[in-house]
Design an enzyme around this catalytic site. Structure first.
Site, PDB file in Angstrom:
ATOM      1  N   ASP A 195       0.850  -1.188   0.000  1.00 25.84           N
ATOM      2  CA  ASP A 195       0.000   0.000   0.000  1.00 25.84           C
ATOM      3  C   ASP A 195       0.887   1.239   0.000  1.00 25.84           C
ATOM      4  OD1 ASP A 195      -1.870   2.109   0.858  1.00 25.84           O
ATOM      5  OD2 ASP A 195      -3.222   0.375   1.074  1.00 25.84           O
ATOM      6  N   PHE A 245       0.535   6.586  -9.930  1.00 31.55           N
ATOM      7  CA  PHE A 245      -0.838   6.368 -10.419  1.00 31.55           C
ATOM      8  C   PHE A 245      -1.776   5.961  -9.291  1.00 31.55           C
ATOM      9  CE2 PHE A 245       1.614   5.114 -14.292  1.00 31.55           C
ATOM     10  CZ  PHE A 245       0.976   5.914 -15.232  1.00 31.55           C
ATOM     11  N   SER A 291      -5.942  15.160 -13.364  1.00 31.40           N
ATOM     12  CA  SER A 291      -7.130  14.950 -14.189  1.00 31.40           C
ATOM     13  C   SER A 291      -7.669  16.271 -14.691  1.00 31.40           C
ATOM     14  CB  SER A 291      -8.192  14.266 -13.324  1.00 31.40           C
ATOM     15  OG  SER A 291      -9.443  14.326 -13.959  1.00 31.40           O
ATOM     16  N   ALA A 292      -8.320  16.199 -15.846  1.00 30.91           N
ATOM     17  CA  ALA A 292      -8.992  17.389 -16.386  1.00 30.91           C
ATOM     18  C   ALA A 292     -10.096  17.866 -15.461  1.00 30.91           C
ATOM     19  CB  ALA A 292      -9.576  17.059 -17.750  1.00 30.91           C
ATOM     20  N   TYR A 295     -13.316  13.389  -5.136  1.00 26.10           N
ATOM     21  CA  TYR A 295     -12.254  12.842  -5.991  1.00 26.10           C
ATOM     22  C   TYR A 295     -11.485  13.970  -6.673  1.00 26.10           C
ATOM     23  CZ  TYR A 295     -10.020  11.125 -10.202  1.00 26.10           C
ATOM     24  OH  TYR A 295      -9.115  10.910 -11.205  1.00 26.10           O
ATOM     25  N   LYS A 309      -7.371  15.563  -6.344  1.00 23.40           N
ATOM     26  CA  LYS A 309      -6.383  15.830  -7.405  1.00 23.40           C
ATOM     27  C   LYS A 309      -5.867  17.264  -7.288  1.00 23.40           C
ATOM     28  CE  LYS A 309      -6.366  11.818  -9.267  1.00 23.40           C
ATOM     29  NZ  LYS A 309      -5.192  10.955  -9.062  1.00 23.40           N
ATOM     30  N   ASN A 353     -18.159   4.807 -16.621  1.00 24.59           N
ATOM     31  CA  ASN A 353     -17.653   5.585 -17.757  1.00 24.59           C
ATOM     32  C   ASN A 353     -18.227   5.086 -19.076  1.00 24.59           C
ATOM     33  OD1 ASN A 353     -14.842   5.523 -15.781  1.00 24.59           O
ATOM     34  ND2 ASN A 353     -15.802   7.457 -16.333  1.00 24.59           N
ATOM     35  N   GLY A 387     -23.576  16.750 -11.789  1.00 22.12           N
ATOM     36  CA  GLY A 387     -22.147  17.051 -11.734  1.00 22.12           C
ATOM     37  C   GLY A 387     -21.468  17.065 -13.090  1.00 22.12           C
TER      38      GLY A 387
HETATM   39  P1  NAD Z   1      -7.067   2.055 -11.785  1.00 24.56           P
HETATM   40  O1  NAD Z   1      -8.006   1.949 -10.630  1.00 24.56           O
HETATM   41  O2  NAD Z   1      -7.192   1.084 -12.882  1.00 24.56           O
HETATM   42  O3  NAD Z   1      -5.551   2.029 -11.266  1.00 24.56           O
HETATM   43  C1  NAD Z   1      -5.176   2.537 -10.013  1.00 24.56           C
HETATM   44  C2  NAD Z   1      -4.351   1.464  -9.312  1.00 24.56           C
HETATM   45  O4  NAD Z   1      -3.927   1.970  -8.057  1.00 24.56           O
HETATM   46  C3  NAD Z   1      -5.142   0.192  -9.056  1.00 24.56           C
HETATM   47  O5  NAD Z   1      -4.418  -0.901  -9.563  1.00 24.56           O
HETATM   48  C4  NAD Z   1      -5.252   0.116  -7.526  1.00 24.56           C
HETATM   49  O6  NAD Z   1      -5.240  -1.193  -7.060  1.00 24.56           O
HETATM   50  C5  NAD Z   1      -4.049   0.929  -7.101  1.00 24.56           C
HETATM   51  N1  NAD Z   1      -4.140   1.580  -5.791  1.00 24.56           N
HETATM   52  C6  NAD Z   1      -5.123   2.382  -5.313  1.00 24.56           C
HETATM   53  N2  NAD Z   1      -4.793   2.827  -4.089  1.00 24.56           N
HETATM   54  C7  NAD Z   1      -3.581   2.306  -3.800  1.00 24.56           C
HETATM   55  C8  NAD Z   1      -2.715   2.398  -2.682  1.00 24.56           C
HETATM   56  N3  NAD Z   1      -3.027   3.116  -1.602  1.00 24.56           N
HETATM   57  N4  NAD Z   1      -1.530   1.735  -2.725  1.00 24.56           N
HETATM   58  C9  NAD Z   1      -1.190   0.986  -3.797  1.00 24.56           C
HETATM   59  N5  NAD Z   1      -1.984   0.864  -4.892  1.00 24.56           N
HETATM   60  C10 NAD Z   1      -3.158   1.511  -4.873  1.00 24.56           C
HETATM   61  O7  NAD Z   1      -7.205   3.557 -12.330  1.00 24.56           O
HETATM   62  P2  NAD Z   1      -6.596   4.219 -13.644  1.00 24.56           P
HETATM   63  O8  NAD Z   1      -7.720   4.565 -14.533  1.00 24.56           O
HETATM   64  O9  NAD Z   1      -5.460   3.417 -14.143  1.00 24.56           O
HETATM   65  O10 NAD Z   1      -6.077   5.589 -13.036  1.00 24.56           O
HETATM   66  C11 NAD Z   1      -4.729   5.779 -12.613  1.00 24.56           C
HETATM   67  C12 NAD Z   1      -4.592   7.174 -12.041  1.00 24.56           C
HETATM   68  O11 NAD Z   1      -4.993   8.119 -13.035  1.00 24.56           O
HETATM   69  C13 NAD Z   1      -5.462   7.441 -10.817  1.00 24.56           C
HETATM   70  O12 NAD Z   1      -4.748   8.255  -9.917  1.00 24.56           O
HETATM   71  C14 NAD Z   1      -6.643   8.187 -11.396  1.00 24.56           C
HETATM   72  O13 NAD Z   1      -7.251   9.032 -10.444  1.00 24.56           O
HETATM   73  C15 NAD Z   1      -5.973   8.993 -12.499  1.00 24.56           C
HETATM   74  N6  NAD Z   1      -6.896   9.412 -13.579  1.00 24.56           N
HETATM   75  C16 NAD Z   1      -7.643   8.447 -14.213  1.00 24.56           C
HETATM   76  C17 NAD Z   1      -8.537   8.855 -15.210  1.00 24.56           C
HETATM   77  C18 NAD Z   1      -9.394   7.847 -15.927  1.00 24.56           C
HETATM   78  O14 NAD Z   1     -10.376   8.237 -16.557  1.00 24.56           O
HETATM   79  N7  NAD Z   1      -9.085   6.560 -15.900  1.00 24.56           N
HETATM   80  C19 NAD Z   1      -8.667  10.212 -15.550  1.00 24.56           C
HETATM   81  C20 NAD Z   1      -7.872  11.132 -14.886  1.00 24.56           C
HETATM   82  C21 NAD Z   1      -6.981  10.718 -13.890  1.00 24.56           C
HETATM   83  N1  UFG Z   2     -22.159   9.173 -20.336  1.00 22.78           N
HETATM   84  C1  UFG Z   2     -23.399   8.699 -20.747  1.00 22.78           C
HETATM   85  N2  UFG Z   2     -23.784   7.460 -20.322  1.00 22.78           N
HETATM   86  C2  UFG Z   2     -23.002   6.676 -19.526  1.00 22.78           C
HETATM   87  C3  UFG Z   2     -21.743   7.160 -19.110  1.00 22.78           C
HETATM   88  C4  UFG Z   2     -21.351   8.426 -19.536  1.00 22.78           C
HETATM   89  O1  UFG Z   2     -24.118   9.386 -21.469  1.00 22.78           O
HETATM   90  O2  UFG Z   2     -23.428   5.567 -19.156  1.00 22.78           O
HETATM   91  C5  UFG Z   2     -21.702  10.499 -20.819  1.00 22.78           C
HETATM   92  C6  UFG Z   2     -21.416  11.493 -19.717  1.00 22.78           C
HETATM   93  O3  UFG Z   2     -22.601  12.218 -19.383  1.00 22.78           O
HETATM   94  C7  UFG Z   2     -20.344  12.367 -20.372  1.00 22.78           C
HETATM   95  C8  UFG Z   2     -19.577  11.390 -21.268  1.00 22.78           C
HETATM   96  O4  UFG Z   2     -20.467  10.298 -21.476  1.00 22.78           O
HETATM   97  O5  UFG Z   2     -20.941  13.348 -21.195  1.00 22.78           O
HETATM   98  C9  UFG Z   2     -18.294  10.874 -20.631  1.00 22.78           C
HETATM   99  O6  UFG Z   2     -18.573  10.355 -19.341  1.00 22.78           O
HETATM  100  P1  UFG Z   2     -17.490   9.492 -18.533  1.00 22.78           P
HETATM  101  O7  UFG Z   2     -18.149   9.067 -17.255  1.00 22.78           O
HETATM  102  O8  UFG Z   2     -16.937   8.436 -19.399  1.00 22.78           O
HETATM  103  O9  UFG Z   2     -16.314  10.531 -18.262  1.00 22.78           O
HETATM  104  P2  UFG Z   2     -16.314  11.922 -17.476  1.00 22.78           P
HETATM  105  O10 UFG Z   2     -15.826  12.957 -18.442  1.00 22.78           O
HETATM  106  O11 UFG Z   2     -17.581  12.180 -16.791  1.00 22.78           O
HETATM  107  O12 UFG Z   2     -15.237  11.664 -16.332  1.00 22.78           O
HETATM  108  C10 UFG Z   2     -13.961  11.081 -16.600  1.00 22.78           C
HETATM  109  C11 UFG Z   2     -13.450  10.378 -15.362  1.00 22.78           C
HETATM  110  C12 UFG Z   2     -13.156  11.362 -14.275  1.00 22.78           C
HETATM  111  C13 UFG Z   2     -12.205  12.394 -14.798  1.00 22.78           C
HETATM  112  C14 UFG Z   2     -12.756  13.044 -16.045  1.00 22.78           C
HETATM  113  C15 UFG Z   2     -11.772  14.013 -16.647  1.00 22.78           C
HETATM  114  O13 UFG Z   2     -14.438   9.454 -14.887  1.00 22.78           O
HETATM  115  O14 UFG Z   2     -12.562  10.712 -13.188  1.00 22.78           O
HETATM  116  O15 UFG Z   2     -13.058  12.059 -17.023  1.00 22.78           O
HETATM  117  O16 UFG Z   2     -10.579  13.379 -16.907  1.00 22.78           O
HETATM  118  F1  UFG Z   2     -12.014  13.320 -13.848  1.00 22.78           F
END
Ligand code: NAD
Ligand code: UFG
Length: 337
Positions: free
Chosen positions: A58, A80, A124-125, A148, A152, A198, A291
């Site tokens: 962890d 990450f 993140s954006a 969340y 960030k 998503n 949101g």
């Molecule tokens: P993910 O959940 O697939 O990967 C995150 C990993 O971190 C997982 O494998 C989880 O087991 C591990 N983890 C969580 N807490 C931990 C801890 N305390 N110690 C050790 N491991 C831990 O998510 P992802 O989509 O690969 O995202 C990676 C990073 O990018 C995250 O910080 C997320 O917030 C950020 N991010 C993701 C997105 C997206 O849409 N996927 C967008 C913007 C930012």
């Molecule tokens: N959407 C639908 N139906 C669904 C899921 C999503 O219409 O079942 C729409 C949402 O309203 C949005 C678009 O698809 O307009 C994308 O939605 P996502 O949930 O895939 O992505 P978001 O942009 O809402 O959020 C993601 C991550 C966040 C991150 C953000 C910016 O989930 O953690 O992108 O990087 F912060």
């Protein structure tokens, strides 16, 4: 370089490990497997022919991190590890603040203690909130919509404060837009537990027949067709962006948007997926998701000019690769059982 990757068995982390190994770096993964599986290490090895070191640990555990840092003396860290579900963060805010803030603090403390000067952070954006698109790195942080996003923004501030008093320390804040798609092999990709939050994993599960139809969250936004617009980026492009950012790291704080600079609406993505894979995705329009913002896409000129990095893969490739992974994942993991 020897790179410690926290969260390295997760979705973006695993693709980044592949690119790091492909670029000749050594990789040490630290993951507590809260949202991933240990077998991802085997798959990274199957893709690259090289096995990264793996610790199930962890990142909030200071003793464990200290031991890993002193054993391996990494040259850089990509952090990450974190919890990422927006809705869950509203339900259990303390779990999000504890995990995301504490892991960042502990890992940075280990970096400073062990003289590791390259630190890359997954931002993140979402930190831009609801501002005028496109989003520029110079815009103010406005993440106050959910815990969340707040974690960030807080981590970005903590890291900037640390860099200000540690002149050797390099902090790169990478603000991801919407990562989708998967590695071409179909071996690694996005595999959410339960019903996906998503859009892309929801679409692939509808395509597979696991879910009946897509619910489009609102068609009355001021966008091209009324549905939400996002900047979808292929996860392999994103992974390559990390390698470049790490290799070009210099002291101080550097912030980059990682996106394509192009917006795609929900209905445009559905259409692209249908055409790319020769499938139909049934959908119905429902109310807006609380949101959500209308539009989110990046200005990508800074990453292009300063890192020489641009996203190369288009929406068709994102849809094909996401679908390939969904199909192979079902067979290998029997998720439905
Ligand atoms: P993910 O959940 O697939 O990967 C995150 C990993 O971190 C997982 O494998 C989880 O087991 C591990 N983890 C969580 N807490 C931990 C801890 N305390 N110690 C050790 N491991 C831990 O998510 P992802 O989509 O690969 O995202 C990676 C990073 O990018 C995250 O910080 C997320 O917030 C950020 N991010 C993701 C997105 C997206 O849409 N996927 C967008 C913007 C930012
Ligand atoms: N959407 C639908 N139906 C669904 C899921 C999503 O219409 O079942 C729409 C949402 O309203 C949005 C678009 O698809 O307009 C994308 O939605 P996502 O949930 O895939 O992505 P978001 O942009 O809402 O959020 C993601 C991550 C966040 C991150 C953000 C910016 O989930 O953690 O992108 O990087 F912060």
């Amino acid at each position: 370089m020897r790179i410690l990757v926290t969260g390295g068995t997760g979705y973006i982390g695993s693709h980044t490990c592949v690119e790091l190994l492909n670029h000749g770096h050594d990789v040490i993964i630290v993951d507590n497997l809260a949202n991933s599986k240990a077998e991802i290490v085997d798959r990274i090895e199957a893709i690259t022919g090289q096995r990264p070191l793996f610790y199930r640990a962890d990142a909030t555990d200071a003793q464990a991190m200290d031991l890993i840092f002193s054993t391996h003396k990494p040259d850089g860290v990509i952090h990450f590890a974190g919890l990422k579900a927006v809705g869950e963060s509203v339900a259990v805010p303390l779990a999000y603040y504890r995990n995301n803030l504490l892991s960042t603090i502990v890992v940075v403390e280990s970096c400073l203690k062990h003289g590791v000067n390259r630190f890359v952070f997954s931002s993140s954006a979402t930190v831009y909130g609801d501002q005028q698109v496109p989003f520029f790195e110079t815009m103010e942080l406005r993440a106050r919509t959910n815990p969340y996003g707040e974690t960030k923004a807080m981590c970005e501030r903590i890291l900037s404060d640390v860099a200000a008093v540690n002149p050797e320390f390099s902090v790169t804040l990478l603000r991801y837009f919407n990562p989708v798609g998967a590695h071409k092999s179909g071996l690694i990709g996005e595999a959410p537990e339960g019903i996906p939050n998503n859009l892309m994993p929801y679409i692939t599960q509808v395509a597979k027949g696991i879910l009946k139809e897509l619910k489009v969250f609102g068609n009355d936004y001021p966008t091209v067709d009324g549905t939400g617009v996002r900047d979808y980026i292929h996860v392999v492009d994103l992974a390559e962006g990390h390698v470049v950012a790490l290799e070009k790291a210099s002291s101080g704080v550097h912030i980059y948007n990682l996106g394509t600079g192009r917006g795609t609406s929900v209905l445009e993505l559905v259409k692209a997926f249908e055409e790319a894979n020769n499938l139909r995705i049934p959908y119905s329009v429902t109310e807006r998701r609380p949101g959500d913002i209308a539009e989110c896409y990046a200005d990508v000129s800074k990453a292009k000019n300063q890192l020489g990095w641009v996203a190369k893969r288009n929406v068709v490739e994102m849809c094909q690769d996401a679908w390939r992974f969904e199909q192979s994942y079902q067979v290998q993991d029997k998720r439905q059982d």
